[in-house]
Design a protein around this motif. Structure first.
Motif, short mmCIF file in Angstrom:
data_model
loop_
_atom_site.label_atom_id
_atom_site.label_comp_id
_atom_site.label_asym_id
_atom_site.label_seq_id
_atom_site.Cartn_x
_atom_site.Cartn_y
_atom_site.Cartn_z
N GLY A 205 -9.09 17.52 11.97
CA GLY A 205 -10.22 17.77 12.87
C GLY A 205 -11.47 16.10 12.26
N LEU A 206 -11.68 16.27 11.00
CA LEU A 206 -12.86 15.31 10.69
C LEU A 206 -12.01 13.94 11.22
CD1 LEU A 206 -15.09 14.19 9.77
CD2 LEU A 206 -13.97 14.53 7.09
N VAL A 207 -10.95 13.41 11.51
CA VAL A 207 -10.61 11.75 11.88
C VAL A 207 -10.61 12.25 12.84
CG1 VAL A 207 -8.28 11.14 12.20
CG2 VAL A 207 -9.05 11.96 9.58
N LEU A 208 -10.72 13.41 14.08
CA LEU A 208 -10.44 13.14 15.14
C LEU A 208 -11.98 12.78 15.19
CD1 LEU A 208 -8.28 16.52 16.03
CD2 LEU A 208 -7.91 14.07 16.90
N HIS A 209 -12.94 13.34 14.54
CA HIS A 209 -14.67 13.63 15.24
C HIS A 209 -15.05 12.03 14.45
CE1 HIS A 209 -14.86 18.08 15.04
NE2 HIS A 209 -14.69 18.03 16.40
N LEU A 210 -14.63 11.28 13.75
CA LEU A 210 -14.42 9.93 13.32
C LEU A 210 -14.06 9.07 14.63
CD1 LEU A 210 -13.60 9.95 10.01
CD2 LEU A 210 -15.99 9.58 10.13
N HIS A 211 -13.27 9.59 15.80
CA HIS A 211 -12.50 8.75 16.37
C HIS A 211 -12.89 8.40 17.38
CE1 HIS A 211 -9.20 7.77 19.57
NE2 HIS A 211 -10.11 8.91 19.81
N LEU A 212 -14.17 9.62 18.07
CA LEU A 212 -14.97 10.15 18.54
C LEU A 212 -16.23 9.08 19.02
CD1 LEU A 212 -14.13 13.96 19.77
CD2 LEU A 212 -14.15 12.17 21.05
N LEU A 213 -16.87 9.29 17.37
CA LEU A 213 -17.89 8.63 17.29
C LEU A 213 -17.81 7.46 17.09
CD1 LEU A 213 -20.88 9.74 16.45
CD2 LEU A 213 -19.87 9.65 13.65
N GLU A 214 -16.54 6.86 17.01
CA GLU A 214 -16.64 5.02 16.79
C GLU A 214 -16.20 4.62 18.18
OE1 GLU A 214 -13.25 1.89 15.06
OE2 GLU A 214 -12.74 3.31 16.68
N GLN A 215 -15.47 5.87 19.25
CA GLN A 215 -15.31 5.16 20.85
C GLN A 215 -16.67 5.49 21.50
OE1 GLN A 215 -11.80 7.63 22.75
NE2 GLN A 215 -11.44 6.23 24.33
N ALA A 216 -17.22 6.55 21.03
CA ALA A 216 -19.10 6.37 21.87
C ALA A 216 -19.59 5.09 22.00
CB ALA A 216 -19.42 7.11 21.48
N VAL B 215 -7.82 14.30 24.45
CA VAL B 215 -8.15 15.85 25.52
C VAL B 215 -9.69 15.39 25.07
CG1 VAL B 215 -8.44 17.85 25.94
CG2 VAL B 215 -6.25 16.92 25.53
N LEU B 216 -10.10 15.35 23.91
CA LEU B 216 -11.44 15.03 23.54
C LEU B 216 -11.89 13.71 23.95
CD1 LEU B 216 -10.84 16.28 19.53
CD2 LEU B 216 -11.97 17.55 20.93
N GLN B 217 -11.77 12.98 24.02
CA GLN B 217 -12.07 11.74 24.62
C GLN B 217 -12.94 12.41 25.97
OE1 GLN B 217 -9.48 8.38 25.46
NE2 GLN B 217 -10.85 7.76 27.20
N LYS B 218 -11.78 12.99 26.78
CA LYS B 218 -11.81 13.25 28.41
C LYS B 218 -12.93 14.78 28.27
CE LYS B 218 -9.13 10.19 29.78
NZ LYS B 218 -9.72 8.65 30.14
N VAL B 219 -12.89 15.41 27.87
CA VAL B 219 -13.98 16.56 27.26
C VAL B 219 -15.50 15.92 27.45
CG1 VAL B 219 -15.17 18.56 26.08
CG2 VAL B 219 -12.14 18.59 27.12
N VAL B 220 -15.15 15.10 26.37
CA VAL B 220 -16.87 15.06 26.02
C VAL B 220 -17.58 13.43 27.46
CG1 VAL B 220 -18.48 12.97 24.91
CG2 VAL B 220 -16.68 14.98 23.77
#
Length: 541
Positions: free
Chosen positions: A140-151, A522-527
């Motif tokens: 879960g933490l890794v997924l959030h780091l992934h989102l942060l970097e993409q943002a 999915v998380l990318q699209k949701v955000v």
């Protein structure tokens, strides 16, 4: 980019899992600095290191926040995770591999015959990574780091606030600290928290359940507890006193599996209550009966608050002690031809405290509490019952008595199932998983694994928490819950995480496709639908 491809995500997970961070260990203390180091690999945070903050969670541990902030934008998604894990005693001779997912998975292939049949199948499939924390919840933490970097890379027109905390598995002191930090950060940077997004894994609802779930709330948990204070006697003269174990048996029997504490909401039901632990507070063995015994009861919540729980608990305890006294009177009549009047009073801790202050004075009562709280080598639950016990030792004229109190921790139930934003994102998630990966997702209204979402979006009109504060012996000494701040964090909650199996077991494992392909997408699209319009048939907000 560092954390975007399947291989990069797997590599990052294996690195983060290798940082042993079992609750209460030195690794948990060190983890905050290590994750800060990962964040500083991103140029954005190298240039803005003050956007990474530590929040003191006690015992040298820190919660970590990292803010991606776009100029002139207030809308903010809070990404919540925890980085501590449960311990690893069950690994035995495999203990050295518990935090090495690839090596442990390889080892399991060499010892297939010693594993359960369903685990053997998952090992040979190659679809899973095994190891402590792979599922719960470092992915879960890794997924959030992934989102942060993409943002950061794509300059998303929304703010993301990463929050990762220690001590979720025991007392949630990490999240309780982070709540205050969330309020401060919101005010300092003029943010509008729009969604609290957790990525706890999809937990099975029954053995060998392979269904994927997303969650629009989190179940609550509270521990109504009791000190049974009897009258000691020699075992050779059993009817010259009353055994606290005898008293405890009546309440435990009435609490265990009691449907009065069961709730059903949205067709989902809380597990039934049961006794988690009993304590004999007599220090050593002797033929003297124990006059003080304590019991902790586990109650899950959906709608009920602390005040309502204590009201129900008192009703059950009163009935139990009436039955205990009645049965004891029958024993006295049968064995000693006695018609002695006998009853057992039930007191809430708040009432006992007020009685003690009236008898001993406020200063003396507070001195008793402070000395008890300072006792070494006891956890918060043991200290709670010791406080009750020490006050009763100075008020023995009240015995026999049953003292009701709350023992930490307390997780309020939180639910956003009726929130339009959450309903929209759940529909989007289902569509994306079905259309792109042929995965059928189901909504669960209350995450059944306990989560830190309990400490945000607390009902701003609820005052039932005051009963918890008043009846928790260690309140403001060893344990507090920032209810005022929680009531300021009014935004819906949602949990979308990877699929895995056997959390807290030797065979804890993570489904690689779900973790490294499905959930990141999915998380990318949701955000993205929170700021840039139409994706997968979902209109602009």
């Amino acid at each position: 980019m560092l954390w975007q491809t399947e291989q990069q995500l797997e590599d990052l997970l294996c690195e983060v899992v290798s940082w042993d961070s079992r609750t209460g260990t030195e690794g948990e203390i060190q983890f905050a600095e290590k994750i800060k180091g990962k964040l500083l690999e991103l140029e954005y945070f190298k240039e803005r290191p003050t956007l990474i903050q530590f929040h003191d969670a006690g015992n040298e541990r820190n919660a970590v926040t990292a803010l991606y902030k776009q100029e002139n934008i207030k809308k903010t998604i809070v990404l919540i995770s925890h980085f501590d894990t449960v311990h690893t005693e069950e690994f035995g001779a495999l203990g050295d591999l518990a935090f090495q997912p690839r090596e442990l998975t390889k080892k399991f292939k060499e010892m297939l015959d010693s594993l359960p049949e369903d685990v053997q199948s998952d090992v040979t499939s190659g679809d899973y990574l095994f190891g402590r924390g792979t599922m719960d919840m470092k992915m879960g933490l890794v997924l959030h780091l992934h989102l942060l970097e993409q943002a950061i890379y794509e300059k998303w027109s929304i703010n993301l606030l990463l929050v990762t905390v220690p001590d979720e598995e025991v007392n949630s002191s990490g999240m309780l600290t982070a709540v205050k930090g969330l309020v401060d950060i919101r005010e300092r940077y003029d943010l509008n928290y729009t969604l609290f997004l957790n990525s706890e894994p999809s937990f099975s609802m029954q053995p060998q359940d392979a269904q994927y779930y997303i969650y629009s709330g989190t179940i609550g948990k509270i521990m109504p507890s009791a000190l049974f204070y009897g009258r000691e006697t020699h075992a050779g003269e059993p009817l010259q006193g009353i055994n606290a174990h005898y008293m405890a048996s009546f309440l435990t029997k009435k609490m265990e599996y009691n449907q009065a504490f069961s709730e059903e909401v949205y067709g989902e039901r809380t597990p039934l209550p049961l006794c988690l632990k009993t304590y004999d507070l007599k220090a050593d063995y002797s033929t003297q009966t124990s006059n003080h015994v304590a019991a902790l009861y586990n109650v899950f919540l959906m709608k009920r608050n602390a005040k309502e729980t204590m009201t129900s608990f008192r009703e059950v305890a009163t009935k139990a002690m009436e039955e205990c006294a009645e049965e004891y009177r029958r024993v006295l009549a049968r064995e000693e031809n006695s018609e002695e009047h006998f009853n057992i009073d039930v007191w809430e801790y708040e009432e006992l405290l007020n009685y003690a202050r009236g008898k001993l004075g406020k200063e003396k009562t507070e001195e008793i509490i402070k000395e008890t709280v300072a006792l070494p080598n006891l956890d918060q639950r043991e200290i709670s019952m010791k406080v009750c016990d020490q006050i009763m030792a100075h008020c023995q004229e009240l015995a026999p008595a049953c003292i009701l109190f709350f023992a930490p921790p307390y997780y309020p139930a939180i639910n956003s199932s009726d929130d339009p934003l959450v309903q929209e994102k759940i529909l989007l998630t289902k569509q994306l998983l079905q259309d792109h990966f042929n995965v059928k997702a189901e909504q669960v209204h209350y995450f059944n694994g306990i989560s830190d979402l309990s400490y945000v979006n607390y009902d701003k009109d609820d005052k039932g928490w005051e009963s918890y504060q008043n009846n928790t012996p260690v309140w403001d000494h060893l344990y507090t819950i920032p209810f005022d701040e929680m009531q300021k964090l009014q935004a819906p909650v949602l949990n979308i995480g990877p699929f895995g199996k056997d959390a807290h077991k030797l065979t804890e494992r993570l489904h690689k496709q779900s973790a490294f392909v499905h959930t990141p997408f999915v998380l990318q699209k949701v955000v993205q639908t929170m700021f840039d319009g139409v994706i997968a048939g979902v209109g602009k907000e």
